[in-house]
Design a protein around this motif. Sequence first.
Motif, mmCIF file in Angstrom:
data_model
loop_
_atom_site.group_PDB
_atom_site.id
_atom_site.type_symbol
_atom_site.label_atom_id
_atom_site.label_comp_id
_atom_site.label_asym_id
_atom_site.label_seq_id
_atom_site.Cartn_x
_atom_site.Cartn_y
_atom_site.Cartn_z
ATOM 1 N N ALA A 52 0.819 -1.222 0.000
ATOM 2 C CA ALA A 52 0.000 0.000 0.000
ATOM 3 C C ALA A 52 0.848 1.264 0.000
ATOM 4 N N LEU A 53 2.121 1.159 0.334
ATOM 5 C CA LEU A 53 2.965 2.354 0.417
ATOM 6 C C LEU A 53 3.097 3.046 -0.929
ATOM 7 N N ALA A 54 3.305 2.276 -1.989
ATOM 8 C CA ALA A 54 3.434 2.876 -3.311
ATOM 9 C C ALA A 54 2.122 3.528 -3.750
ATOM 10 N N THR A 55 1.001 2.917 -3.392
ATOM 11 C CA THR A 55 -0.303 3.512 -3.704
ATOM 12 C C THR A 55 -0.478 4.832 -2.974
ATOM 13 N N ALA A 56 -0.063 4.861 -1.713
ATOM 14 C CA ALA A 56 -0.160 6.106 -0.941
ATOM 15 C C ALA A 56 0.694 7.196 -1.569
ATOM 16 N N GLU A 57 1.916 6.879 -1.946
ATOM 17 C CA GLU A 57 2.805 7.878 -2.553
ATOM 18 C C GLU A 57 2.202 8.423 -3.835
ATOM 19 N N ARG A 58 1.653 7.538 -4.684
ATOM 20 C CA ARG A 58 1.069 7.987 -5.950
ATOM 21 C C ARG A 58 -0.164 8.850 -5.720
ATOM 22 N N GLN A 59 -1.065 8.402 -4.845
ATOM 23 C CA GLN A 59 -2.298 9.153 -4.620
ATOM 24 C C GLN A 59 -2.018 10.523 -4.018
ATOM 25 N N ILE A 60 -1.081 10.587 -3.083
ATOM 26 C CA ILE A 60 -0.755 11.872 -2.455
ATOM 27 C C ILE A 60 -0.117 12.819 -3.456
ATOM 28 N N ARG A 61 0.799 12.309 -4.274
ATOM 29 C CA ARG A 61 1.469 13.174 -5.242
ATOM 30 C C ARG A 61 0.491 13.676 -6.311
ATOM 31 N N GLU A 62 -0.378 12.797 -6.765
ATOM 32 C CA GLU A 62 -1.361 13.214 -7.768
ATOM 33 C C GLU A 62 -2.321 14.248 -7.196
ATOM 34 N N TYR A 63 -2.711 14.060 -5.941
ATOM 35 C CA TYR A 63 -3.617 15.026 -5.316
ATOM 36 C C TYR A 63 -2.932 16.378 -5.158
ATOM 37 N N ALA A 64 -1.655 16.364 -4.748
ATOM 38 C CA ALA A 64 -0.923 17.620 -4.572
ATOM 39 C C ALA A 64 -0.736 18.345 -5.907
ATOM 40 N N ARG A 65 -0.563 17.584 -6.978
ATOM 41 C CA ARG A 65 -0.376 18.197 -8.295
ATOM 42 C C ARG A 65 -1.665 18.791 -8.838
ATOM 43 N N ASN A 66 -2.782 18.213 -8.448
ATOM 44 C CA ASN A 66 -4.086 18.664 -8.972
ATOM 45 C C ASN A 66 -5.046 18.931 -7.820
ATOM 46 N N PRO A 67 -4.765 19.933 -7.003
ATOM 47 C CA PRO A 67 -5.654 20.218 -5.869
ATOM 48 C C PRO A 67 -7.036 20.617 -6.356
ATOM 49 N N PRO A 68 -8.078 20.183 -5.645
ATOM 50 C CA PRO A 68 -9.442 20.474 -6.094
ATOM 51 C C PRO A 68 -9.831 21.920 -5.847
ATOM 52 N N ALA A 90 -0.446 26.061 2.805
ATOM 53 C CA ALA A 90 0.705 25.193 3.057
ATOM 54 C C ALA A 90 0.422 23.721 2.785
ATOM 55 N N ILE A 91 -0.833 23.353 2.540
ATOM 56 C CA ILE A 91 -1.219 21.957 2.390
ATOM 57 C C ILE A 91 -0.515 21.304 1.201
ATOM 58 N N GLN A 92 -0.468 21.987 0.074
ATOM 59 C CA GLN A 92 0.114 21.381 -1.124
ATOM 60 C C GLN A 92 1.582 21.009 -0.922
ATOM 61 N N ASP A 93 2.372 21.938 -0.398
ATOM 62 C CA ASP A 93 3.785 21.652 -0.151
ATOM 63 C C ASP A 93 3.957 20.532 0.872
ATOM 64 N N TRP A 94 3.121 20.532 1.896
ATOM 65 C CA TRP A 94 3.186 19.486 2.917
ATOM 66 C C TRP A 94 2.921 18.114 2.306
ATOM 67 N N LEU A 95 1.945 18.016 1.412
ATOM 68 C CA LEU A 95 1.653 16.737 0.762
ATOM 69 C C LEU A 95 2.832 16.260 -0.084
ATOM 70 N N PHE A 96 3.488 17.175 -0.774
ATOM 71 C CA PHE A 96 4.667 16.789 -1.551
ATOM 72 C C PHE A 96 5.776 16.264 -0.645
ATOM 73 N N VAL A 97 5.942 16.867 0.522
ATOM 74 C CA VAL A 97 6.956 16.398 1.471
ATOM 75 C C VAL A 97 6.638 14.977 1.924
ATOM 76 N N ILE A 98 5.372 14.705 2.243
ATOM 77 C CA ILE A 98 4.966 13.355 2.647
ATOM 78 C C ILE A 98 5.244 12.362 1.522
ATOM 79 N N ALA A 99 4.856 12.727 0.301
ATOM 80 C CA ALA A 99 5.090 11.835 -0.837
ATOM 81 C C ALA A 99 6.575 11.544 -1.014
ATOM 82 N N ASP A 100 7.407 12.546 -0.833
ATOM 83 C CA ASP A 100 8.854 12.343 -0.958
ATOM 84 C C ASP A 100 9.380 11.402 0.126
ATOM 85 N N HIS A 101 8.878 11.544 1.355
ATOM 86 C CA HIS A 101 9.283 10.635 2.422
ATOM 87 C C HIS A 101 8.873 9.191 2.100
#
Length: 230
Positions: A52-68, A90-101
């Motif tokens: 599930a980790l790879a799914t989490a990274e993808r979903q978070i990064r895609e969401y950060a790239r295309n915020p609603p 600050a939410i968008q940058d924070w999500l990218f940081v999580i995805a990078d981790h």
Amino acid sequence: MSMKPIEFDRRYGELDQVISAYVGLQADDAPGKQSEALQAYLRHTWHARPWALATAERQIREYARNPPGRLRLSLGEFYPVPDVGLPESAIQDWLFVIADHLKHSIEQGEVPPPSTPRTHWEWHARFPELGQLLGGWFSQDMPDEFPDHDAAVDDYIATTDPQLVARLKGELHELLALALEESDYALAVAELGMEVDPPRPYSPSGWLAHLADSLGGAFKADYGPGAAAD
């Protein structure tokens, strides 16, 4: 129109798992620094659902790239990030940081060692059926609903699928195997929803051990008509 559950899970299911780990905790992730919440998510997910980790990274990064936008949020077509104590800007940058981790943890194979749960989310993620029992049958209303603790347990067994009762027994043994201090067992049962004291004369760990032993009689093997009796 709200999104159908299957579509929600495809887009945001694991994202929601990650964000849920932050409830009541600081979203203070930064490059080179993981928050306590993210550490708990990584610790549990690496050992329970590593795929599930790879799914989490993808979903978070895609969401950060295309915020609603607000319109799509109001229509229920996007996942609304709960309040994590950060300004909206600050939410968008924070999500990218999580995805990078997450990406770093996966690519480097940085698997956290097994550990005692350290957050409310982690306790419930690791011991879900025990949380169901303690939160559902041992709330502050328990003395008004049952004459004693054993009666509450009997009601749980009578109304719960035997497979879940078996899962509960396994979780009890896993929790006892942590060999915690008594104060930590008191914290554990409180985190998992117990709002009443264990019955006298038991300590929290003593009652958990008693509960695990009492569940042994809930499972009866069928040895067949030709089996010899002891």
